[in-house]
Scaffold this motif. Structure first.
Motif, PDB file in Angstrom:
ATOM      1  N   GLN A 272      -0.663  49.083 -19.612  1.00 56.23           N
ATOM      2  CA  GLN A 272      -2.061  49.236 -19.991  1.00 56.23           C
ATOM      3  C   GLN A 272      -2.484  48.109 -20.932  1.00 56.23           C
ATOM      4  OE1 GLN A 272      -4.236  51.461 -18.849  1.00 56.23           O
ATOM      5  NE2 GLN A 272      -2.696  52.352 -17.503  1.00 56.23           N
ATOM      6  N   GLU A 273      -1.566  47.668 -21.763  1.00 59.55           N
ATOM      7  CA  GLU A 273      -1.836  46.554 -22.671  1.00 59.55           C
ATOM      8  C   GLU A 273      -0.614  45.639 -22.723  1.00 59.55           C
ATOM      9  OE1 GLU A 273      -4.611  45.700 -24.127  1.00 59.55           O
ATOM     10  OE2 GLU A 273      -5.764  47.454 -23.493  1.00 59.55           O
ATOM     11  N   ALA A 274      -0.183  45.111 -21.583  1.00 60.14           N
ATOM     12  CA  ALA A 274       0.925  44.158 -21.555  1.00 60.14           C
ATOM     13  C   ALA A 274       0.364  42.794 -21.931  1.00 60.14           C
ATOM     14  CB  ALA A 274       1.567  44.129 -20.179  1.00 60.14           C
ATOM     15  N   VAL A 275       0.557  42.408 -23.172  1.00 60.21           N
ATOM     16  CA  VAL A 275      -0.072  41.202 -23.712  1.00 60.21           C
ATOM     17  C   VAL A 275       0.751  39.981 -23.338  1.00 60.21           C
ATOM     18  CG1 VAL A 275      -0.846  40.042 -25.806  1.00 60.21           C
ATOM     19  CG2 VAL A 275      -1.055  42.535 -25.600  1.00 60.21           C
ATOM     20  N   LEU A 276       0.081  38.974 -22.817  1.00 63.34           N
ATOM     21  CA  LEU A 276       0.759  37.742 -22.459  1.00 63.34           C
ATOM     22  C   LEU A 276       1.073  36.917 -23.694  1.00 63.34           C
ATOM     23  CD1 LEU A 276      -1.263  36.588 -19.318  1.00 63.34           C
ATOM     24  CD2 LEU A 276       1.035  37.558 -19.364  1.00 63.34           C
ATOM     25  N   SER A 277       2.189  36.221 -23.662  1.00 68.70           N
ATOM     26  CA  SER A 277       2.545  35.300 -24.733  1.00 68.70           C
ATOM     27  C   SER A 277       1.624  34.084 -24.696  1.00 68.70           C
ATOM     28  CB  SER A 277       4.001  34.855 -24.562  1.00 68.70           C
ATOM     29  OG  SER A 277       4.284  33.733 -25.365  1.00 68.70           O
ATOM     30  N   PRO A 278       1.311  33.512 -25.867  1.00 70.06           N
ATOM     31  CA  PRO A 278       0.492  32.291 -25.877  1.00 70.06           C
ATOM     32  C   PRO A 278       1.135  31.147 -25.096  1.00 70.06           C
ATOM     33  CG  PRO A 278       0.599  33.261 -28.065  1.00 70.06           C
ATOM     34  CD  PRO A 278       1.579  34.013 -27.219  1.00 70.06           C
ATOM     35  N   ASP A 279       2.448  31.204 -24.897  1.00 67.28           N
ATOM     36  CA  ASP A 279       3.152  30.140 -24.185  1.00 67.28           C
ATOM     37  C   ASP A 279       3.311  30.420 -22.688  1.00 67.28           C
ATOM     38  OD1 ASP A 279       3.542  28.703 -26.572  1.00 67.28           O
ATOM     39  OD2 ASP A 279       5.306  29.919 -27.055  1.00 67.28           O
ATOM     40  N   ALA A 280       2.779  31.544 -22.210  1.00 68.94           N
ATOM     41  CA  ALA A 280       2.894  31.849 -20.780  1.00 68.94           C
ATOM     42  C   ALA A 280       2.151  30.781 -19.974  1.00 68.94           C
ATOM     43  CB  ALA A 280       2.313  33.232 -20.493  1.00 68.94           C
ATOM     44  N   GLY A 281       2.778  30.310 -18.934  1.00 69.37           N
ATOM     45  CA  GLY A 281       2.189  29.216 -18.162  1.00 69.37           C
ATOM     46  C   GLY A 281       1.215  29.690 -17.118  1.00 69.37           C
ATOM     47  N   LEU A 282       0.154  30.355 -17.549  1.00 71.57           N
ATOM     48  CA  LEU A 282      -0.836  30.900 -16.621  1.00 71.57           C
ATOM     49  C   LEU A 282      -2.217  30.360 -16.938  1.00 71.57           C
ATOM     50  CD1 LEU A 282       0.023  34.695 -16.240  1.00 71.57           C
ATOM     51  CD2 LEU A 282       0.204  32.940 -14.499  1.00 71.57           C
ATOM     52  N   ASP A 283      -2.960  30.053 -15.907  1.00 69.70           N
ATOM     53  CA  ASP A 283      -4.372  29.714 -16.047  1.00 69.70           C
ATOM     54  C   ASP A 283      -5.162  31.019 -15.984  1.00 69.70           C
ATOM     55  OD1 ASP A 283      -6.975  28.878 -15.916  1.00 69.70           O
ATOM     56  OD2 ASP A 283      -6.706  27.576 -14.174  1.00 69.70           O
ATOM     57  N   VAL A 284      -5.676  31.439 -17.113  1.00 73.15           N
ATOM     58  CA  VAL A 284      -6.333  32.746 -17.202  1.00 73.15           C
ATOM     59  C   VAL A 284      -7.520  32.843 -16.252  1.00 73.15           C
ATOM     60  CG1 VAL A 284      -7.533  34.328 -18.759  1.00 73.15           C
ATOM     61  CG2 VAL A 284      -5.592  32.984 -19.574  1.00 73.15           C
ATOM     62  N   THR A 285      -8.187  31.743 -16.007  1.00 76.42           N
ATOM     63  CA  THR A 285      -9.399  31.794 -15.187  1.00 76.42           C
ATOM     64  C   THR A 285      -9.107  32.170 -13.742  1.00 76.42           C
ATOM     65  OG1 THR A 285      -9.299  29.423 -14.658  1.00 76.42           O
ATOM     66  CG2 THR A 285     -10.491  30.066 -16.652  1.00 76.42           C
ATOM     67  N   VAL A 286      -7.855  32.011 -13.286  1.00 78.03           N
ATOM     68  CA  VAL A 286      -7.543  32.336 -11.889  1.00 78.03           C
ATOM     69  C   VAL A 286      -6.845  33.681 -11.750  1.00 78.03           C
ATOM     70  CG1 VAL A 286      -7.387  29.901 -11.293  1.00 78.03           C
ATOM     71  CG2 VAL A 286      -5.302  31.138 -11.890  1.00 78.03           C
ATOM     72  N   LEU A 287      -6.710  34.434 -12.824  1.00 79.09           N
ATOM     73  CA  LEU A 287      -6.112  35.767 -12.746  1.00 79.09           C
ATOM     74  C   LEU A 287      -7.158  36.731 -12.181  1.00 79.09           C
ATOM     75  CD1 LEU A 287      -4.138  35.983 -16.108  1.00 79.09           C
ATOM     76  CD2 LEU A 287      -3.235  35.542 -13.819  1.00 79.09           C
ATOM     77  N   VAL A 288      -6.967  37.112 -10.932  1.00 74.81           N
ATOM     78  CA  VAL A 288      -7.952  37.926 -10.229  1.00 74.81           C
ATOM     79  C   VAL A 288      -7.291  39.217  -9.754  1.00 74.81           C
ATOM     80  CG1 VAL A 288      -9.584  38.027  -8.308  1.00 74.81           C
ATOM     81  CG2 VAL A 288      -9.158  35.845  -9.477  1.00 74.81           C
ATOM     82  N   PRO A 289      -7.861  40.380 -10.075  1.00 75.17           N
ATOM     83  CA  PRO A 289      -7.321  41.641  -9.562  1.00 75.17           C
ATOM     84  C   PRO A 289      -7.229  41.633  -8.043  1.00 75.17           C
ATOM     85  CG  PRO A 289      -8.895  42.070 -11.307  1.00 75.17           C
ATOM     86  CD  PRO A 289      -8.990  40.601 -11.006  1.00 75.17           C
ATOM     87  N   GLY A 290      -6.143  42.225  -7.546  1.00 70.36           N
ATOM     88  CA  GLY A 290      -5.900  42.238  -6.111  1.00 70.36           C
ATOM     89  C   GLY A 290      -4.862  41.229  -5.679  1.00 70.36           C
ATOM     90  N   TRP A 291      -4.657  40.181  -6.495  1.00 65.47           N
ATOM     91  CA  TRP A 291      -3.597  39.218  -6.249  1.00 65.47           C
ATOM     92  C   TRP A 291      -2.330  39.667  -6.989  1.00 65.47           C
ATOM     93  CZ3 TRP A 291      -8.299  38.089  -4.828  1.00 65.47           C
ATOM     94  CH2 TRP A 291      -8.534  37.116  -3.862  1.00 65.47           C
ATOM     95  N   CYS A 292      -1.199  39.090  -6.648  1.00 65.25           N
ATOM     96  CA  CYS A 292       0.086  39.526  -7.191  1.00 65.25           C
ATOM     97  C   CYS A 292       0.721  38.460  -8.068  1.00 65.25           C
ATOM     98  CB  CYS A 292       1.063  39.877  -6.068  1.00 65.25           C
ATOM     99  SG  CYS A 292       0.572  41.287  -5.055  1.00 65.25           S
ATOM    100  N   VAL A 293       1.554  38.921  -8.988  1.00 60.14           N
ATOM    101  CA  VAL A 293       2.458  38.054  -9.727  1.00 60.14           C
ATOM    102  C   VAL A 293       3.872  38.593  -9.542  1.00 60.14           C
ATOM    103  CG1 VAL A 293       0.794  37.247 -11.439  1.00 60.14           C
ATOM    104  CG2 VAL A 293       2.043  39.365 -11.857  1.00 60.14           C
ATOM    105  N   ASP A 294       4.842  37.695  -9.438  1.00 56.43           N
ATOM    106  CA  ASP A 294       6.243  38.106  -9.370  1.00 56.43           C
ATOM    107  C   ASP A 294       6.750  38.295 -10.801  1.00 56.43           C
ATOM    108  OD1 ASP A 294       6.626  38.044  -6.561  1.00 56.43           O
ATOM    109  OD2 ASP A 294       6.650  35.856  -6.641  1.00 56.43           O
ATOM    110  N   VAL A 295       7.281  39.469 -11.093  1.00 54.52           N
ATOM    111  CA  VAL A 295       7.732  39.794 -12.446  1.00 54.52           C
ATOM    112  C   VAL A 295       9.219  40.137 -12.418  1.00 54.52           C
ATOM    113  CG1 VAL A 295       7.470  41.332 -14.431  1.00 54.52           C
ATOM    114  CG2 VAL A 295       5.453  40.626 -13.122  1.00 54.52           C
ATOM    115  N   THR A 296       9.966  39.507 -13.319  1.00 53.93           N
ATOM    116  CA  THR A 296      11.381  39.822 -13.506  1.00 53.93           C
ATOM    117  C   THR A 296      11.605  40.185 -14.959  1.00 53.93           C
ATOM    118  OG1 THR A 296      12.071  38.294 -11.761  1.00 53.93           O
ATOM    119  CG2 THR A 296      13.746  38.971 -13.343  1.00 53.93           C
ATOM    120  N   THR A 297      12.157  41.370 -15.198  1.00 54.23           N
ATOM    121  CA  THR A 297      12.510  41.768 -16.557  1.00 54.23           C
ATOM    122  C   THR A 297      13.917  42.330 -16.560  1.00 54.23           C
ATOM    123  OG1 THR A 297      11.979  43.208 -18.438  1.00 54.23           O
ATOM    124  CG2 THR A 297      11.354  44.012 -16.254  1.00 54.23           C
ATOM    125  N   THR A 298      14.707  41.904 -17.528  1.00 52.15           N
ATOM    126  CA  THR A 298      16.117  42.311 -17.622  1.00 52.15           C
ATOM    127  C   THR A 298      16.447  42.920 -18.977  1.00 52.15           C
ATOM    128  OG1 THR A 298      16.758  40.088 -18.377  1.00 52.15           O
ATOM    129  CG2 THR A 298      16.816  40.506 -15.997  1.00 52.15           C
TER     130      THR A 298
END
Length: 335
Positions: A272-298
């Motif tokens: 609900q509030e998974a906050v991105l790190s300031p160093d995450a290599g993402l262009d915020v302007t292209v984050l569009v609902p309905g598209w996917c991101v691959d997530v790996t957590t260990t």
């Protein structure tokens, strides 16, 4: 994300003329949401000239447009203005908000029709008598065909579109564009790992969302069924009524869509509030609902590495700090 970009905003008349700028933007927040409208809010501390312009702002006549750096990221009609001794707080909804204030304008029946095209008709019919400025884009077809019927002046168009989204499609707003796409859209935007999030992640298996058999009841005895007893889970049944569905084939397609989203038990990030790190290599302007991101957590006992669908993007800037958070769901699940 790199270095944070500062936000600016403008208030624009429906004829395209600028009503006011927001040179002293105390805070701003905006979002993008899947299968529903999103909201934005701007708090402004104006100088004397800007104060006079802000006094002319009117709900629904004017829209709020938000920019991150030079990139436009959000716009929609203003729904509330609060004037205080310190300035003004402006609230707005995106272009989808108009659909909750529109109704079908003609009788229309679709027989064996692609659902994304039905959705596009709902949107375009809603705006046909008076268009504040929109475009409708079918990103890809759903592969689901069905029968739907709508009557003039019966129901709000936004509710009809949400009902349709429960049967195999998704939709979202991007500025003045309304995007319609299949529920199983799997295009990837990026890959994320634990280091890309500001806080420790929590992995959740949602057993309450699990169902191995779905029954969808349409109108006048229409019924569709998908699934049955599962070799691992056993039998877990859900029944839902979708009165907009008029034939068995459409009901069966809706049941299959719901089954794909609920079996096996969805595993996702409690985001609900998974906050991105300031160093995450993402262009915020292209984050569009309905598209996917691959997530790996260990970092937890339950490790995951899977495609997750963006359900919500939320951005807040207050002073010098910008916070960007995502809600992520299993691919194929819209909420």
């Amino acid at each position: 994300m790199g270095e944070c970009a500062s936000h600016t905003a403008q208030i624009i008349d429906r004829d395209g003329a600028a009503v006011a700028g927001t040179d002293v933007l105390v805070s701003v927040e905006w979002s993008r949401v899947l299968d529903d409208l999103s909201e934005a809010r701007a708090v402004i501390a104006p100088d004397a000239d800007c104060c006079a312009a802000l006094a002319r702002v009117r709900t629904w006549r004017h829209k709020l447009a938000i920019f991150r750096g030079t990139a436009p990221v959000w716009e929609g009609p203003i729904t509330s203005v609060e004037w205080t001794v310190d300035g003004a707080e402006i609230s707005a909804v995106d272009v989808l908000g108009w659909l909750d204030r529109r109704t079908p304008h003609q009788d229309q029946e679709f027989i064996d029709h692609e659902l994304t095209e039905v959705a596009a008709w709902l949107v375009d019919d809603a705006f046909e008598p008076d268009d504040p400025g929109h475009t409708t884009t079918i990103v890809a077809t759903s592969g689901i065909r069905g029968r739907r019927s709508y009557q003039a002046d019966v129901g709000q168009t936004g509710d009809h579109l949400r009902d349709l989204a429960a049967t195999g499609i998704d939709f979202t707003a991007l500025g003045s564009r309304i995007l319609i796409l299949p529920e199983d859209h799997s295009a990837r935007l990026a890959s994320l790992s634990d280091a890309d999030f500001a806080d420790e992640l929590v992995v959740v298996e949602d057993g309450l969302a699990l169902a191995t058999r779905w029954v969808v009841h349409g109108k006048d005895g229409v019924k569709g069924v998908a699934g049955g007893a599962h070799p691992y889970y056993g039998l877990i049944e859900r029944v839902v009524e979708e009165t907009s569905i008029l034939d068995d084939a459409s009901a069966e397609a809706a049941a299959r869509s719901r089954l794909a989203a609920s079996s096996p038990a969805p595993v996702f990030l409690d985001s609900q509030e998974a906050v991105l790190s300031p160093d995450a290599g993402l262009d915020v302007t292209v984050l569009v609902p309905g598209w996917c991101v691959d997530v790996t957590t260990t970092q937890t006992c339950r490790t995951i590495s899977q495609a997750l669908k963006i359900a919500t993007v939320k951005v807040k800037e207050d002073g010098d700090a910008e916070t960007i958070s995502l809600q992520l769901t299993p691919a194929g699940v819209s909420g």
